[in-house]
Design a protein around this motif. Structure first.
Motif, short mmCIF file in Angstrom:
data_model
loop_
_atom_site.label_atom_id
_atom_site.label_comp_id
_atom_site.label_asym_id
_atom_site.label_seq_id
_atom_site.Cartn_x
_atom_site.Cartn_y
_atom_site.Cartn_z
N UNK A 8 12.31 -1.72 3.92
CA UNK A 8 12.98 -1.24 2.65
C UNK A 8 13.23 -2.37 1.74
N UNK A 9 13.01 -3.47 2.30
CA UNK A 9 13.57 -4.62 1.30
C UNK A 9 12.02 -5.30 0.71
N UNK A 10 12.54 -6.14 -0.39
CA UNK A 10 11.10 -6.52 -0.99
C UNK A 10 11.01 -5.80 -2.35
N UNK A 11 9.86 -6.36 -2.90
CA UNK A 11 9.51 -6.03 -4.28
C UNK A 11 8.68 -4.63 -4.14
N UNK A 12 8.93 -3.78 -5.14
CA UNK A 12 8.14 -2.55 -4.89
C UNK A 12 6.62 -2.87 -5.63
N UNK A 13 5.71 -2.32 -4.93
CA UNK A 13 4.28 -2.45 -5.29
C UNK A 13 4.01 -1.97 -6.56
N UNK A 14 2.94 -2.45 -7.37
CA UNK A 14 2.76 -2.06 -8.73
C UNK A 14 1.70 -0.85 -8.36
N UNK A 15 1.61 -0.15 -9.54
CA UNK A 15 0.69 1.32 -9.28
C UNK A 15 -0.67 0.64 -9.56
#
Length: 101
Positions: A8-15
């Motif tokens: 749940x941690x970290x950066x959201x992946x790009x679409x």
């Protein structure tokens, strides 16, 4: 326990991530031209500048014209002097009207 837990941690992946990379080789003359165009554009990243130029998106180039800057400052000071004269006239008219009454 065979299921993997998602972090749940970290950066959201790009679409749509940019994963394709290309190499561009320029000679000295082309490099100087590219750098001068890049500096005039005012952009901070060369890759973004190249993408906009390559795909035909409009580029904005800002140039500073010293003669226009001088004209603008002189015109502004002239306008300030005009306003000062007009306010002095109004002040003297008000004073003269108050003395008559």
């Amino acid at each position: 326990m065979t299921e993997k837990r998602k972090k749940k941690s970290g950066r959201n992946p790009k679409i749509d991530p940019a994963v394709f990379r290309y190499t561009l080789r320029l000679n000295a003359k082309e490099n100087n031209l590219f750098l001068s165009m890049f500096e005039k554009s005012g952009m901070h990243a060369r890759s973004a500048f190249f993408k906009k130029h390559f795909f035909g998106q409009p580029l904005r180039v800002f140039t500073e014209d010293k003669s226009q800057l001088d004209y603008y400052t002189k015109l502004s000071s002239l306008h300030a002097q005009y306003r000062a004269i007009r306010s002095e006239e109004h002040t003297s008219e008000l004073q003269s009207h108050s003395e008559i009454s």
